[in-house]
Design a protein around this motif. Sequence first.
Motif, mmCIF file in Angstrom:
data_model
loop_
_atom_site.group_PDB
_atom_site.id
_atom_site.type_symbol
_atom_site.label_atom_id
_atom_site.label_comp_id
_atom_site.label_asym_id
_atom_site.label_seq_id
_atom_site.Cartn_x
_atom_site.Cartn_y
_atom_site.Cartn_z
ATOM 1 N N GLY A 229 55.867 -17.368 9.326
ATOM 2 C CA GLY A 229 56.503 -18.686 9.414
ATOM 3 C C GLY A 229 57.893 -18.651 10.016
ATOM 4 O O GLY A 229 58.556 -19.696 10.098
ATOM 5 N N HIS A 230 58.355 -17.462 10.438
ATOM 6 C CA HIS A 230 59.691 -17.343 11.030
ATOM 7 C C HIS A 230 59.686 -16.667 12.397
ATOM 8 O O HIS A 230 60.719 -16.211 12.873
ATOM 9 C CB HIS A 230 60.626 -16.586 10.080
ATOM 10 N N VAL A 231 58.515 -16.603 13.021
ATOM 11 C CA VAL A 231 58.457 -16.112 14.397
ATOM 12 C C VAL A 231 59.056 -17.197 15.296
ATOM 13 O O VAL A 231 58.607 -18.344 15.255
ATOM 14 C CB VAL A 231 57.004 -15.819 14.833
ATOM 15 N N PRO A 232 60.065 -16.912 16.121
ATOM 16 C CA PRO A 232 60.697 -17.941 16.961
ATOM 17 C C PRO A 232 59.687 -18.591 17.911
ATOM 18 O O PRO A 232 58.773 -17.924 18.408
ATOM 19 C CB PRO A 232 61.751 -17.153 17.740
ATOM 20 N N TYR A 233 59.871 -19.880 18.139
ATOM 21 C CA TYR A 233 58.897 -20.600 18.978
ATOM 22 C C TYR A 233 58.844 -20.040 20.394
ATOM 23 O O TYR A 233 57.814 -20.133 21.069
ATOM 24 C CB TYR A 233 59.187 -22.099 18.987
ATOM 25 N N VAL A 234 59.939 -19.450 20.873
ATOM 26 C CA VAL A 234 59.947 -18.843 22.213
ATOM 27 C C VAL A 234 58.892 -17.741 22.282
ATOM 28 O O VAL A 234 58.103 -17.661 23.241
ATOM 29 C CB VAL A 234 61.339 -18.272 22.548
ATOM 30 N N VAL A 235 58.861 -16.909 21.264
ATOM 31 C CA VAL A 235 57.907 -15.796 21.231
ATOM 32 C C VAL A 235 56.478 -16.327 21.103
ATOM 33 O O VAL A 235 55.553 -15.819 21.748
ATOM 34 C CB VAL A 235 58.240 -14.843 20.066
ATOM 35 N N ILE A 236 56.305 -17.357 20.288
ATOM 36 C CA ILE A 236 54.974 -17.955 20.115
ATOM 37 C C ILE A 236 54.454 -18.484 21.446
ATOM 38 O O ILE A 236 53.282 -18.256 21.812
ATOM 39 C CB ILE A 236 55.031 -19.100 19.075
ATOM 40 N N LEU A 237 55.306 -19.181 22.188
ATOM 41 C CA LEU A 237 54.881 -19.763 23.465
ATOM 42 C C LEU A 237 54.568 -18.691 24.500
ATOM 43 O O LEU A 237 53.588 -18.810 25.254
ATOM 44 C CB LEU A 237 55.965 -20.703 23.999
ATOM 45 N N VAL A 238 55.368 -17.648 24.549
ATOM 46 C CA VAL A 238 55.097 -16.557 25.493
ATOM 47 C C VAL A 238 53.764 -15.896 25.157
ATOM 48 O O VAL A 238 52.948 -15.609 26.041
ATOM 49 C CB VAL A 238 56.243 -15.526 25.468
ATOM 50 N N ARG A 239 53.526 -15.681 23.875
ATOM 51 C CA ARG A 239 52.273 -15.065 23.437
ATOM 52 C C ARG A 239 51.085 -15.981 23.749
ATOM 53 O O ARG A 239 50.056 -15.527 24.294
ATOM 54 C CB ARG A 239 52.349 -14.803 21.919
ATOM 55 N N ALA A 240 51.228 -17.259 23.420
ATOM 56 C CA ALA A 240 50.123 -18.203 23.645
ATOM 57 C C ALA A 240 49.811 -18.346 25.135
ATOM 58 O O ALA A 240 48.640 -18.411 25.534
ATOM 59 C CB ALA A 240 50.480 -19.565 23.048
ATOM 60 N N MET A 241 50.841 -18.387 25.975
ATOM 61 C CA MET A 241 50.611 -18.527 27.416
ATOM 62 C C MET A 241 49.997 -17.257 27.998
ATOM 63 O O MET A 241 49.163 -17.329 28.918
ATOM 64 C CB MET A 241 51.928 -18.865 28.128
ATOM 65 N N ASP A 242 50.400 -16.115 27.488
ATOM 66 C CA ASP A 242 49.821 -14.852 27.953
ATOM 67 C C ASP A 242 48.318 -14.823 27.663
ATOM 68 O O ASP A 242 47.514 -14.406 28.510
ATOM 69 C CB ASP A 242 50.525 -13.684 27.256
ATOM 70 N N ILE A 243 47.931 -15.264 26.473
ATOM 71 C CA ILE A 243 46.506 -15.325 26.108
ATOM 72 C C ILE A 243 45.779 -16.341 26.982
ATOM 73 O O ILE A 243 44.663 -16.096 27.461
ATOM 74 C CB ILE A 243 46.355 -15.692 24.617
ATOM 75 N N TRP A 244 46.418 -17.494 27.202
ATOM 76 C CA TRP A 244 45.792 -18.550 28.028
ATOM 77 C C TRP A 244 45.526 -18.054 29.445
ATOM 78 O O TRP A 244 44.426 -18.231 29.983
ATOM 79 C CB TRP A 244 46.706 -19.774 28.044
ATOM 80 N N LYS A 245 46.544 -17.444 30.055
ATOM 81 C CA LYS A 245 46.397 -16.986 31.446
ATOM 82 C C LYS A 245 45.323 -15.910 31.574
ATOM 83 O O LYS A 245 44.653 -15.816 32.615
ATOM 84 C CB LYS A 245 47.738 -16.463 31.962
ATOM 85 N N ALA A 246 45.164 -15.118 30.542
ATOM 86 C CA ALA A 246 44.160 -14.045 30.587
ATOM 87 C C ALA A 246 42.753 -14.593 30.733
ATOM 88 O O ALA A 246 41.862 -13.931 31.288
ATOM 89 C CB ALA A 246 44.265 -13.193 29.323
ATOM 90 N N SER A 247 42.554 -15.814 30.249
ATOM 91 C CA SER A 247 41.216 -16.413 30.328
ATOM 92 C C SER A 247 41.134 -17.553 31.348
ATOM 93 O O SER A 247 40.132 -18.243 31.420
ATOM 94 C CB SER A 247 40.805 -16.939 28.951
ATOM 95 N N HIS A 248 42.222 -17.765 32.130
ATOM 96 C CA HIS A 248 42.231 -18.847 33.128
ATOM 97 C C HIS A 248 42.760 -18.360 34.477
ATOM 98 O O HIS A 248 43.548 -19.047 35.148
ATOM 99 C CB HIS A 248 43.081 -20.022 32.629
ATOM 100 N N ASP A 249 42.336 -17.151 34.841
ATOM 101 C CA ASP A 249 42.685 -16.594 36.160
ATOM 102 C C ASP A 249 44.188 -16.571 36.406
ATOM 103 O O ASP A 249 44.663 -16.778 37.533
ATOM 104 C CB ASP A 249 41.999 -17.386 37.287
#
Length: 529
Positions: A229-249
Amino acid sequence: MMKDSQDIETATTAVQTSQLSAQPDSKTRRYDRQLRLWAASGQSALESARVLVISATATSTSILKNLVLPGVGHFTLLDPEIVSQEDAGNNFFFDGPDSIGKPRAQEAVRLLRELNESVDGVSDTHDLASRLADTSYLASFSLVITHNLSNTLLVALSKLLWADATLPPLIVVRSAGFLADFFIQIHEHTVIDSHPETAPSLRIDKPFPALLEHARSLDLDAMDSTDHGHVPYVVILVRAMDIWKASHDGQPPKTSVERTEFKKSILAMKKADEENFDEAVAQAYRAWSETKVPFDVAALFEDSALVDLRPTSPLFFQLLAALKEFTERYPYTLPLTSTLPDMKADTTSYVHLQKLYKGRAEEERAQFSAILKEKGADVDPVVVDEFVRNAHGLKVIRGRRWGAFDENPEVLVQSLSSEETRKETATHLALSALSHFRSTNPNAEGPTEEQLMAHIQDAVPSGTELPEEVGVATGEVVRTPTADLPNTAAFLGGLIAQEAIKVITKQYVPIKGLCIVDLIGSWTGILDA
């Protein structure tokens, strides 16, 4: 929740300072609030400034009060007149009846200096006309301010200062009763620290290697609820976008449907009611919005000063040329800064993230410095650091000569015809007509409304029908043609001193054009003059 937004270096320095000294020095205590506005660099510029103020009116001394209190280095008050009964009644920097018959400049300076013993202030009882013959006298000042100066002398002064770009800027102030206007005459004014409302990019869409590696390294599933519950949103967004791009070319979400799906993928990471993930959803646009050079800064890269850049060119444009070259390399944007906004995070996570940004910011600052060296520019590292930190808010202001607006009848008519500028133009023309009347009739008691209207009619093309607002403004000016009211003086004193400090410190963005003040209607307006 982390509260104060600051880089780790600042925070560390503050801690070290507090350990070395339990109490700040007297200067820091005195100027604490303003140091929060313009920092040590701004205070240093203010303390190095030399200001010439012409005429010891209530408005002039009110302006000076607001420059003396924050610690302007030196001021000279130029005025050959003596204190009259009217002066003694409306100027708080005279000793009432005891000052009557004494030089206005000397009396005002004596009391103004009592406000701040660290400020050097002197009086000058010479006539301005004699000083205009000595350009070196004017060149010794950083800024010149006038109030209700004779139109003849004002025109001569403004033309003299405008003819040589090395001479100081001029702030022209005029007032009558509850109406006033002022204008900043300045050739070229460059601002590094404009304090823009828009924060610099966090570059979430283009994460630097250390940030991306950190985001990938976190095992979110294995974290306990507190850490999760204390992971900074910057890190969350970078992680989420990295996962997204991996499955969207390798592409970010582009359509509305895709962006909604991306937000849902963030929410799917939540373990409970966690604010940090809600923050990430609210800031999700940062992940798919491409970080580019801000439009205003990109426009500066086309400035004519960069076309013929020389070693003798102003330092600002040498730095700007290096910045342009920096943005032409990957990641094709401005250097990263180490300042992070507030966000839901624990101290350990926030400080670690800030160290990552600080490390990358130092690397890119070093790259920027290398470009400067390639260009043969030897720049103080402190200046380089300030420039890089504030690169997203750079400004170049090129002004006009005082009086140019009034010399163009067609522009006056256009401004009078527009509903957006009609009131402002009418007030300005009424004050201009009064100034002209005072110069041509120095011994007259006061103008009539017909005399002012006749002057205004002569200023616009023949046959122009003046709007009702002109009559209202001239009527008010005729009612109080020489009144330098304490409340108006106090308001103008704060307003003009604020603009003067912007010019002196080269921080924030000074008003460009004519600023009109109407304290009857309680409004101010700007004319693009």
